[in-house]
Write a protein that holds these residues in place. Sequence first.
Motif, PDB file in Angstrom:
ATOM      1  N   PHE A 113       0.872  -1.165   0.000  1.00 51.28           N
ATOM      2  CA  PHE A 113       0.000   0.000   0.000  1.00 51.28           C
ATOM      3  C   PHE A 113       0.908   1.213   0.000  1.00 51.28           C
ATOM      4  CE2 PHE A 113      -2.185   3.292   2.547  1.00 51.28           C
ATOM      5  CZ  PHE A 113      -3.316   3.468   1.775  1.00 51.28           C
ATOM      6  N   LYS A 114       0.843   2.011  -1.060  1.00 49.20           N
ATOM      7  CA  LYS A 114       1.667   3.217  -1.176  1.00 49.20           C
ATOM      8  C   LYS A 114       0.761   4.428  -1.045  1.00 49.20           C
ATOM      9  CE  LYS A 114       5.292   1.317  -4.053  1.00 49.20           C
ATOM     10  NZ  LYS A 114       6.330   1.746  -4.977  1.00 49.20           N
ATOM     11  N   ALA A 115       1.202   5.400  -0.269  1.00 49.52           N
ATOM     12  CA  ALA A 115       0.376   6.586  -0.060  1.00 49.52           C
ATOM     13  C   ALA A 115       1.216   7.848  -0.010  1.00 49.52           C
ATOM     14  CB  ALA A 115      -0.417   6.452   1.233  1.00 49.52           C
ATOM     15  N   THR A 116       0.657   8.894  -0.565  1.00 45.08           N
ATOM     16  CA  THR A 116       1.158  10.253  -0.387  1.00 45.08           C
ATOM     17  C   THR A 116       0.031  11.015   0.295  1.00 45.08           C
ATOM     18  OG1 THR A 116       2.493  10.127  -2.391  1.00 45.08           O
ATOM     19  CG2 THR A 116       2.007  12.328  -1.545  1.00 45.08           C
ATOM     20  N   VAL A 117       0.354  11.710   1.362  1.00 48.07           N
ATOM     21  CA  VAL A 117      -0.664  12.466   2.084  1.00 48.07           C
ATOM     22  C   VAL A 117      -0.195  13.910   2.208  1.00 48.07           C
ATOM     23  CG1 VAL A 117       0.266  11.787   4.346  1.00 48.07           C
ATOM     24  CG2 VAL A 117      -2.102  12.562   4.174  1.00 48.07           C
ATOM     25  N   SER A 118      -1.133  14.827   1.988  1.00 48.82           N
ATOM     26  CA  SER A 118      -0.856  16.263   2.098  1.00 48.82           C
ATOM     27  C   SER A 118      -1.847  16.880   3.074  1.00 48.82           C
ATOM     28  CB  SER A 118      -0.993  16.945   0.737  1.00 48.82           C
ATOM     29  OG  SER A 118      -0.070  16.417  -0.182  1.00 48.82           O
ATOM     30  N   PHE A 119      -1.298  17.460   4.127  1.00 54.34           N
ATOM     31  CA  PHE A 119      -2.107  18.138   5.131  1.00 54.34           C
ATOM     32  C   PHE A 119      -2.070  19.629   4.827  1.00 54.34           C
ATOM     33  CE2 PHE A 119      -0.650  14.241   7.079  1.00 54.34           C
ATOM     34  CZ  PHE A 119      -1.741  13.802   7.796  1.00 54.34           C
ATOM     35  N   HIS A 120      -3.203  20.201   4.494  1.00 51.63           N
ATOM     36  CA  HIS A 120      -3.311  21.634   4.210  1.00 51.63           C
ATOM     37  C   HIS A 120      -3.771  22.298   5.513  1.00 51.63           C
ATOM     38  CE1 HIS A 120      -3.048  21.186  -0.265  1.00 51.63           C
ATOM     39  NE2 HIS A 120      -3.274  19.935   0.117  1.00 51.63           N
ATOM     40  N   THR A 121      -2.823  22.878   6.227  1.00 54.58           N
ATOM     41  CA  THR A 121      -3.094  23.394   7.558  1.00 54.58           C
ATOM     42  C   THR A 121      -3.658  24.811   7.525  1.00 54.58           C
ATOM     43  OG1 THR A 121      -0.818  24.195   7.800  1.00 54.58           O
ATOM     44  CG2 THR A 121      -1.291  21.964   8.602  1.00 54.58           C
ATOM     45  N   LEU A 122      -4.412  25.126   8.555  1.00 54.82           N
ATOM     46  CA  LEU A 122      -4.935  26.474   8.729  1.00 54.82           C
ATOM     47  C   LEU A 122      -3.853  27.350   9.361  1.00 54.82           C
ATOM     48  CD1 LEU A 122      -8.479  25.633  10.125  1.00 54.82           C
ATOM     49  CD2 LEU A 122      -7.913  26.438   7.821  1.00 54.82           C
ATOM     50  N   ALA A 123      -3.989  28.647   9.195  1.00 55.29           N
ATOM     51  CA  ALA A 123      -3.045  29.601   9.791  1.00 55.29           C
ATOM     52  C   ALA A 123      -3.006  29.395  11.305  1.00 55.29           C
ATOM     53  CB  ALA A 123      -3.470  31.026   9.453  1.00 55.29           C
ATOM     54  N   GLY A 124      -1.814  29.426  11.855  1.00 55.79           N
ATOM     55  CA  GLY A 124      -1.666  29.288  13.288  1.00 55.79           C
ATOM     56  C   GLY A 124      -1.528  27.860  13.779  1.00 55.79           C
ATOM     57  N   PHE A 125      -1.677  26.887  12.902  1.00 53.59           N
ATOM     58  CA  PHE A 125      -1.518  25.491  13.299  1.00 53.59           C
ATOM     59  C   PHE A 125      -0.278  24.936  12.626  1.00 53.59           C
ATOM     60  CE2 PHE A 125      -2.268  20.892  12.856  1.00 53.59           C
ATOM     61  CZ  PHE A 125      -2.419  20.568  14.195  1.00 53.59           C
ATOM     62  N   LEU A 132       2.808  14.521  11.414  1.00 54.08           N
ATOM     63  CA  LEU A 132       1.527  14.308  10.733  1.00 54.08           C
ATOM     64  C   LEU A 132       1.566  13.054   9.860  1.00 54.08           C
ATOM     65  CD1 LEU A 132       0.739  17.984   9.677  1.00 54.08           C
ATOM     66  CD2 LEU A 132      -0.403  16.667  11.474  1.00 54.08           C
ATOM     67  N   VAL A 133       2.634  12.900   9.099  1.00 52.07           N
ATOM     68  CA  VAL A 133       2.759  11.748   8.199  1.00 52.07           C
ATOM     69  C   VAL A 133       2.877  10.450   9.001  1.00 52.07           C
ATOM     70  CG1 VAL A 133       4.173  10.674   6.400  1.00 52.07           C
ATOM     71  CG2 VAL A 133       3.672  13.125   6.308  1.00 52.07           C
ATOM     72  N   ASN A 134       3.621  10.484  10.105  1.00 53.12           N
ATOM     73  CA  ASN A 134       3.730   9.286  10.946  1.00 53.12           C
ATOM     74  C   ASN A 134       2.382   8.874  11.512  1.00 53.12           C
ATOM     75  OD1 ASN A 134       6.451   8.883  10.504  1.00 53.12           O
ATOM     76  ND2 ASN A 134       7.089   9.970  12.349  1.00 53.12           N
ATOM     77  N   THR A 135       1.569   9.833  11.916  1.00 54.42           N
ATOM     78  CA  THR A 135       0.227   9.525  12.412  1.00 54.42           C
ATOM     79  C   THR A 135      -0.623   8.916  11.303  1.00 54.42           C
ATOM     80  OG1 THR A 135       0.347  11.285  14.051  1.00 54.42           O
ATOM     81  CG2 THR A 135      -1.853  10.512  13.461  1.00 54.42           C
ATOM     82  N   ALA A 136      -0.543   9.476  10.099  1.00 60.11           N
ATOM     83  CA  ALA A 136      -1.285   8.925   8.957  1.00 60.11           C
ATOM     84  C   ALA A 136      -0.821   7.502   8.662  1.00 60.11           C
ATOM     85  CB  ALA A 136      -1.114   9.812   7.730  1.00 60.11           C
ATOM     86  N   LYS A 137       0.484   7.270   8.734  1.00 59.94           N
ATOM     87  CA  LYS A 137       1.012   5.926   8.472  1.00 59.94           C
ATOM     88  C   LYS A 137       0.534   4.939   9.530  1.00 59.94           C
ATOM     89  CE  LYS A 137       5.050   3.091   7.693  1.00 59.94           C
ATOM     90  NZ  LYS A 137       6.489   2.979   7.579  1.00 59.94           N
ATOM     91  N   GLU A 138       0.530   5.349  10.792  1.00 57.89           N
ATOM     92  CA  GLU A 138       0.044   4.463  11.861  1.00 57.89           C
ATOM     93  C   GLU A 138      -1.400   4.044  11.606  1.00 57.89           C
ATOM     94  OE1 GLU A 138       0.644   6.578  15.544  1.00 57.89           O
ATOM     95  OE2 GLU A 138       2.815   6.590  15.289  1.00 57.89           O
ATOM     96  N   LYS A 139      -2.242   4.999  11.244  1.00 65.11           N
ATOM     97  CA  LYS A 139      -3.652   4.691  10.985  1.00 65.11           C
ATOM     98  C   LYS A 139      -3.802   3.807   9.746  1.00 65.11           C
ATOM     99  CE  LYS A 139      -5.453   8.691  13.359  1.00 65.11           C
ATOM    100  NZ  LYS A 139      -6.325   9.842  13.350  1.00 65.11           N
TER     101      LYS A 139
END
Length: 154
Positions: A113-125, A132-139
């Motif tokens: 299973f290969k994945a690319t994940v992009s988190f588009h964050t809000l200002a201030g976060f 973030l990527v490690n959390t996505a990989k764990e899930k």
Amino acid sequence: MGVATGEFEVACAVPPAKMFQAAVLDADELFPKIMSQGIKSAELIEGDGGAGSIRKINLVEGNFCMKHKVDALDKESFVYNYTIFEGDTLTGKFEKIVYETKYVSSPDGGSIFKATVSFHTLAGFDVPAEKLVNTAKEKATVMVKTVEAYLQAN
């Protein structure tokens, strides 16, 4: 606003076609059964399941839900891309989360299973992309291994 992007892979013993069928095409029915500790229900609320369709996933914890839009679905090359655009997962942190996923054959007859994940964050976060990527990989690893175990047992 920023974008944190990363890639990861999860290997499993089940061939790509079988994993794709279960983890993508049959997910609405299968996940609430085999991942009931996290997913209460999943349903297609718009479209036919292909590109442009909208899916709503109701989570067990805190009565949360999320919606995602199917960006691409290719049953021949086992590609499933989607964008989480609404729901409790995003609140106060993200504008959207984009996943590009694919199952490919592995040399041992299983799949990767290969994945690319992009988190588009809000200002201030600001959270490091690696976290973030490690959390996505764990899930994703939990999902892949749960589906793998189910398919091997059935």
